[in-house]
Design a protein around this motif. Structure first.
Motif, PDB file in Angstrom:
ATOM      1  N   LYS A   1       0.830  -1.212   0.000  1.00  0.00           N
ATOM      2  CA  LYS A   1       0.000   0.000   0.000  1.00  0.00           C
ATOM      3  C   LYS A   1       0.864   1.261   0.000  1.00  0.00           C
ATOM      4  O   LYS A   1       0.561   2.226  -0.706  1.00  0.00           O
ATOM      5  CB  LYS A   1      -0.928   0.001   1.219  1.00  0.00           C
ATOM      6  N   GLY A   2       1.929   1.240   0.789  1.00  0.00           N
ATOM      7  CA  GLY A   2       2.818   2.397   0.853  1.00  0.00           C
ATOM      8  C   GLY A   2       3.538   2.636  -0.459  1.00  0.00           C
ATOM      9  O   GLY A   2       3.708   3.785  -0.888  1.00  0.00           O
ATOM     10  N   GLY A   3       3.968   1.556  -1.103  1.00  0.00           N
ATOM     11  CA  GLY A   3       4.629   1.695  -2.395  1.00  0.00           C
ATOM     12  C   GLY A   3       3.691   2.286  -3.443  1.00  0.00           C
ATOM     13  O   GLY A   3       4.082   3.156  -4.221  1.00  0.00           O
ATOM     14  N   LYS A   4       2.463   1.797  -3.452  1.00  0.00           N
ATOM     15  CA  LYS A   4       1.481   2.325  -4.406  1.00  0.00           C
ATOM     16  C   LYS A   4       1.177   3.794  -4.120  1.00  0.00           C
ATOM     17  O   LYS A   4       0.950   4.583  -5.046  1.00  0.00           O
ATOM     18  CB  LYS A   4       0.203   1.491  -4.355  1.00  0.00           C
ATOM     19  N   LEU A   5       1.167   4.160  -2.825  1.00  0.00           N
ATOM     20  CA  LEU A   5       0.920   5.559  -2.466  1.00  0.00           C
ATOM     21  C   LEU A   5       2.046   6.455  -2.963  1.00  0.00           C
ATOM     22  O   LEU A   5       1.792   7.516  -3.552  1.00  0.00           O
ATOM     23  CB  LEU A   5       0.766   5.679  -0.949  1.00  0.00           C
ATOM     24  N   ILE A   6       3.284   6.048  -2.747  1.00  0.00           N
ATOM     25  CA  ILE A   6       4.421   6.828  -3.255  1.00  0.00           C
ATOM     26  C   ILE A   6       4.356   6.923  -4.776  1.00  0.00           C
ATOM     27  O   ILE A   6       4.574   7.989  -5.366  1.00  0.00           O
ATOM     28  CB  ILE A   6       5.761   6.213  -2.805  1.00  0.00           C
ATOM     29  N   ALA A   7       4.055   5.797  -5.430  1.00  0.00           N
ATOM     30  CA  ALA A   7       3.975   5.779  -6.895  1.00  0.00           C
ATOM     31  C   ALA A   7       2.895   6.732  -7.393  1.00  0.00           C
ATOM     32  O   ALA A   7       3.079   7.431  -8.402  1.00  0.00           O
ATOM     33  CB  ALA A   7       3.709   4.367  -7.391  1.00  0.00           C
ATOM     34  N   SER A   8       1.750   6.797  -6.707  1.00  0.00           N
ATOM     35  CA  SER A   8       0.683   7.701  -7.129  1.00  0.00           C
ATOM     36  C   SER A   8       1.093   9.163  -6.957  1.00  0.00           C
ATOM     37  O   SER A   8       0.733  10.018  -7.775  1.00  0.00           O
ATOM     38  CB  SER A   8      -0.594   7.415  -6.334  1.00  0.00           C
TER      39      SER A   8
ATOM     40  N   LEU B   1       4.177  10.241  -7.189  1.00  0.00           N
ATOM     41  CA  LEU B   1       5.212  10.507  -8.194  1.00  0.00           C
ATOM     42  C   LEU B   1       4.696  10.373  -9.625  1.00  0.00           C
ATOM     43  O   LEU B   1       5.364  10.806 -10.565  1.00  0.00           O
ATOM     44  CB  LEU B   1       6.384   9.535  -8.001  1.00  0.00           C
ATOM     45  N   GLY B   2       3.544   9.727  -9.790  1.00  0.00           N
ATOM     46  CA  GLY B   2       3.037   9.479 -11.138  1.00  0.00           C
ATOM     47  C   GLY B   2       3.791   8.374 -11.837  1.00  0.00           C
ATOM     48  O   GLY B   2       3.910   8.384 -13.068  1.00  0.00           O
ATOM     49  N   THR B   3       4.276   7.391 -11.069  1.00  0.00           N
ATOM     50  CA  THR B   3       5.023   6.270 -11.660  1.00  0.00           C
ATOM     51  C   THR B   3       4.366   4.958 -11.232  1.00  0.00           C
ATOM     52  O   THR B   3       3.147   4.878 -11.151  1.00  0.00           O
ATOM     53  CB  THR B   3       6.498   6.303 -11.227  1.00  0.00           C
ATOM     54  N   GLU B   4       5.161   3.938 -10.947  1.00  0.00           N
ATOM     55  CA  GLU B   4       4.612   2.633 -10.575  1.00  0.00           C
ATOM     56  C   GLU B   4       5.603   1.890  -9.686  1.00  0.00           C
ATOM     57  O   GLU B   4       6.797   2.209  -9.658  1.00  0.00           O
ATOM     58  CB  GLU B   4       4.305   1.796 -11.823  1.00  0.00           C
ATOM     59  N   ILE B   5       5.058   0.898  -8.965  1.00  0.00           N
ATOM     60  CA  ILE B   5       5.928   0.010  -8.207  1.00  0.00           C
ATOM     61  C   ILE B   5       6.494  -1.042  -9.143  1.00  0.00           C
ATOM     62  O   ILE B   5       5.940  -1.298 -10.211  1.00  0.00           O
ATOM     63  CB  ILE B   5       5.178  -0.655  -7.031  1.00  0.00           C
ATOM     64  N   LEU B   6       7.596  -1.632  -8.718  1.00  0.00           N
ATOM     65  CA  LEU B   6       8.218  -2.683  -9.510  1.00  0.00           C
ATOM     66  C   LEU B   6       7.593  -4.008  -9.117  1.00  0.00           C
ATOM     67  O   LEU B   6       7.682  -4.434  -7.966  1.00  0.00           O
ATOM     68  CB  LEU B   6       9.728  -2.698  -9.260  1.00  0.00           C
TER      69      LEU B   6
ATOM     70  N   PHE C   1       6.923   0.074  13.078  1.00  0.00           N
ATOM     71  CA  PHE C   1       6.967   1.449  13.582  1.00  0.00           C
ATOM     72  C   PHE C   1       6.716   2.483  12.479  1.00  0.00           C
ATOM     73  O   PHE C   1       7.008   3.659  12.655  1.00  0.00           O
ATOM     74  CB  PHE C   1       8.309   1.730  14.275  1.00  0.00           C
ATOM     75  N   THR C   2       6.215   2.029  11.323  1.00  0.00           N
ATOM     76  CA  THR C   2       5.867   2.954  10.243  1.00  0.00           C
ATOM     77  C   THR C   2       4.415   2.738   9.841  1.00  0.00           C
ATOM     78  O   THR C   2       3.824   1.697  10.126  1.00  0.00           O
ATOM     79  CB  THR C   2       6.780   2.754   9.020  1.00  0.00           C
ATOM     80  N   ASP C   3       3.850   3.735   9.155  1.00  0.00           N
ATOM     81  CA  ASP C   3       2.487   3.604   8.631  1.00  0.00           C
ATOM     82  C   ASP C   3       2.379   4.385   7.331  1.00  0.00           C
ATOM     83  O   ASP C   3       3.384   4.924   6.828  1.00  0.00           O
ATOM     84  CB  ASP C   3       1.443   4.047   9.654  1.00  0.00           C
ATOM     85  N   LEU C   4       1.176   4.469   6.775  1.00  0.00           N
ATOM     86  CA  LEU C   4       0.990   5.101   5.472  1.00  0.00           C
ATOM     87  C   LEU C   4       1.382   6.573   5.471  1.00  0.00           C
ATOM     88  O   LEU C   4       1.826   7.108   4.444  1.00  0.00           O
ATOM     89  CB  LEU C   4      -0.462   4.946   5.014  1.00  0.00           C
ATOM     90  N   SER C   5       1.230   7.249   6.601  1.00  0.00           N
ATOM     91  CA  SER C   5       1.607   8.667   6.651  1.00  0.00           C
ATOM     92  C   SER C   5       3.103   8.840   6.404  1.00  0.00           C
ATOM     93  O   SER C   5       3.534   9.840   5.809  1.00  0.00           O
ATOM     94  CB  SER C   5       1.209   9.278   7.990  1.00  0.00           C
ATOM     95  N   ASP C   6       3.912   7.882   6.848  1.00  0.00           N
ATOM     96  CA  ASP C   6       5.353   7.944   6.591  1.00  0.00           C
ATOM     97  C   ASP C   6       5.633   7.825   5.090  1.00  0.00           C
ATOM     98  O   ASP C   6       6.456   8.560   4.535  1.00  0.00           O
ATOM     99  CB  ASP C   6       6.077   6.831   7.344  1.00  0.00           C
ATOM    100  N   PHE C   7       4.953   6.888   4.439  1.00  0.00           N
ATOM    101  CA  PHE C   7       5.140   6.719   2.998  1.00  0.00           C
ATOM    102  C   PHE C   7       4.644   7.959   2.247  1.00  0.00           C
ATOM    103  O   PHE C   7       5.254   8.373   1.258  1.00  0.00           O
ATOM    104  CB  PHE C   7       4.401   5.469   2.521  1.00  0.00           C
TER     105      PHE C   7
ATOM    106  N   GLY D   1       6.966  10.214  -0.004  1.00  0.00           N
ATOM    107  CA  GLY D   1       6.564  10.398  -1.398  1.00  0.00           C
ATOM    108  C   GLY D   1       6.560  11.866  -1.799  1.00  0.00           C
ATOM    109  O   GLY D   1       7.022  12.224  -2.895  1.00  0.00           O
ATOM    110  N   LYS D   2       6.068  12.730  -0.922  1.00  0.00           N
ATOM    111  CA  LYS D   2       6.054  14.165  -1.216  1.00  0.00           C
ATOM    112  C   LYS D   2       7.471  14.732  -1.283  1.00  0.00           C
ATOM    113  O   LYS D   2       7.770  15.588  -2.129  1.00  0.00           O
ATOM    114  CB  LYS D   2       5.235  14.901  -0.155  1.00  0.00           C
ATOM    115  N   ALA D   3       8.340  14.256  -0.399  1.00  0.00           N
ATOM    116  CA  ALA D   3       9.738  14.686  -0.443  1.00  0.00           C
ATOM    117  C   ALA D   3      10.399  14.259  -1.754  1.00  0.00           C
ATOM    118  O   ALA D   3      11.103  15.050  -2.397  1.00  0.00           O
ATOM    119  CB  ALA D   3      10.497  14.106   0.750  1.00  0.00           C
TER     120      ALA D   3
END
Length: 401
Positions: free
Chosen positions: A304-311, A313-318, A376-382, A386-388
């Motif tokens: 879920k976190g990878g997909k969130l970062i990808a969204s 960035l406008g890219t995709e997970i591997l 110790f991580t959650d979606l807010s971290d991803f 992702g924004k960074a």
């Protein structure tokens, strides 16, 4: 650990139970690991026992405690305790195997990047007898394609006169890209062609379930400090009875050529305390809900976190998704030919400006990041990472324009 129980929900609030800096976002468990404060307390306790009476600890108690720890980790990976020893890290374990084997003219070794330099050292010392064979694996690739490629290389090499692949290094989970390999199928193929297997499972213990009796590798190494919550640095080397003859640690000790576990129990002046944190680490995992809860949370968060970062960035997970362990790879929207971008530059921006970290790397003509999910991580971290990354990539793309 009495205040921990299976009803506790994982997430950012768990950061306080570890040793991280305030406001740092740690999404790179896969490189060096991280252990909770209760493990530090256990580690310090072992160190104090040593310092309070070194002779008593080393001559009487250390062997007993190491045996308990070996038995616990052996049960965890379903292996006989007498087939498991502790080593400093996975590279140390692989060096023990590599430098104990004898090679003949025509022998080839399937090169693994983690031991590339060690293999080159052995090749140089073999006076030309040994050849190194590298198989490039570019993702995305399906398990079927990967297995077909391995079979093709083996058949091609074995058709050559006076040539055979003697040894193959295989990942359980590749490091970059972070991906699960079809290990059981690969090991079966190697056995079929009489090729010894050395499994680099550095990322595997504590990240995926393991049954070494079922997998039956010739040699297996894995770090316990990456995903199991042990203190740094602790790893295991598994060797079934059939392969113990003439196998020795890279460092020769007073127990040279003694029984397997005894020889590896003493390799000179080193601190054995991290090895002993296996027991409190396994107890910690039980206290917080057990393996299924930990692995399910981390895997689901990675996807879920990878997909969130990808969204973002406008890219995709591997993918495909079934290769994703508790680490996920996301493509960065930047041109790989941009000379302004480097691992060092990306690292500095992540550390100094955004106070977070994911592992950047190049693969198959693209820039990627590998992000690790943990309790110790959650979606807010991803989302924040992702924004960074989006800001970083936009700044590089503006430079090109």
């Amino acid at each position: 650990m009495d205040n921990l129980n299976s009803t506790v929900e994982f997430g950012r609030s768990w950061r306080s139970k570890f040793l991280f800096e305030n406001d740092f976002i740690p999404l790179n468990q896969g490189s060096f690991g991280a252990y909770p404060k209760v493990i530090r307390e256990a580690l310090n306790s072992y160190k104090e026992k040593f310092e309070s009476n070194p002779d008593l600890w080393i001559r009487k108690n250390l062997g007993i405690e190491l045996a308990k720890a070996r038995e616990a980790i052996a049960e965890f990976v379903n292996a006989d305790a007498n087939d498991v020893v502790f080593v400093l890290n996975s590279t140390t374990g692989m060096n023990a195997v590599l430098k104990s084997l004898m090679f003949e003219s025509g022998d080839k070794v399937r090169v693994h990047s983690a031991v590339k330099n060690s293999l080159q050292f052995v090749r140089d010392r073999s006076y030309g007898k040994l050849e190194l064979l590298k198989i490039d694996v570019n993702y995305p690739i399906s398990d079927e394609e990967l297995i077909s490629k391995i079979i093709g290389v083996i058949q091609e090499e074995h058709q050559k006169p006076n040539s055979r692949i003697k040894l193959a290094f295989v990942d359980a989970i590749a490091s970059v890209p972070g991906a699960i390999l079809p290990l059981k199928q690969i090991l079966a193929i190697l056995r079929q062609h009489n090729i010894l297997s050395v499994v680099d499972g550095a990322q595997s213990v504590g990240q995926i379930p393991l049954d070494l009796k079922d997998l039956d590798p010739d040699y297996f190494v894995s770090s316990c400090h990456k995903w199991l919550y042990c203190a740094y640095s602790a790893a295991i080397l598994y060797v079934p009875e059939r392969n113990k003859k003439n196998l020795h640690p890279p460092v020769t000790s007073v127990y040279y050529d003694e029984e397997f576990t005894l020889e590896f129990s003493w390799v000179g002046a080193q601190d054995y305390s991290p090895y002993l944190t296996v027991l409190p680490a396994l107890e910690f995992r039980r206290k917080i809900g057990g393996e299924d809860k930990i692995l399910t949370y981390c895997h689901d968060l990675a996807v879920k976190g990878g997909k969130l970062i990808a969204s973002i960035l406008g890219t995709e997970i591997l993918g495909p998704e079934y290769i994703i362990p508790n680490m996920v790879n996301v493509r960065l929207p930047v041109d790989v030919s941009n000379e302004k971008i480097s691992v060092e530059v990306l690292n500095n921006l992540l550390f100094d400006k955004y106070h977070c970290y994911v592992l950047p790397y190049k693969h198959n003509g693209h820039w990627y990041i590998r992000a690790s999910a943990q309790i110790f991580t959650d979606l807010s971290d991803f989302e924040n990472v992702g924004k960074a990354l989006r800001e970083i990539c936009e700044s590089f793309n503006k430079m090109v324009k």
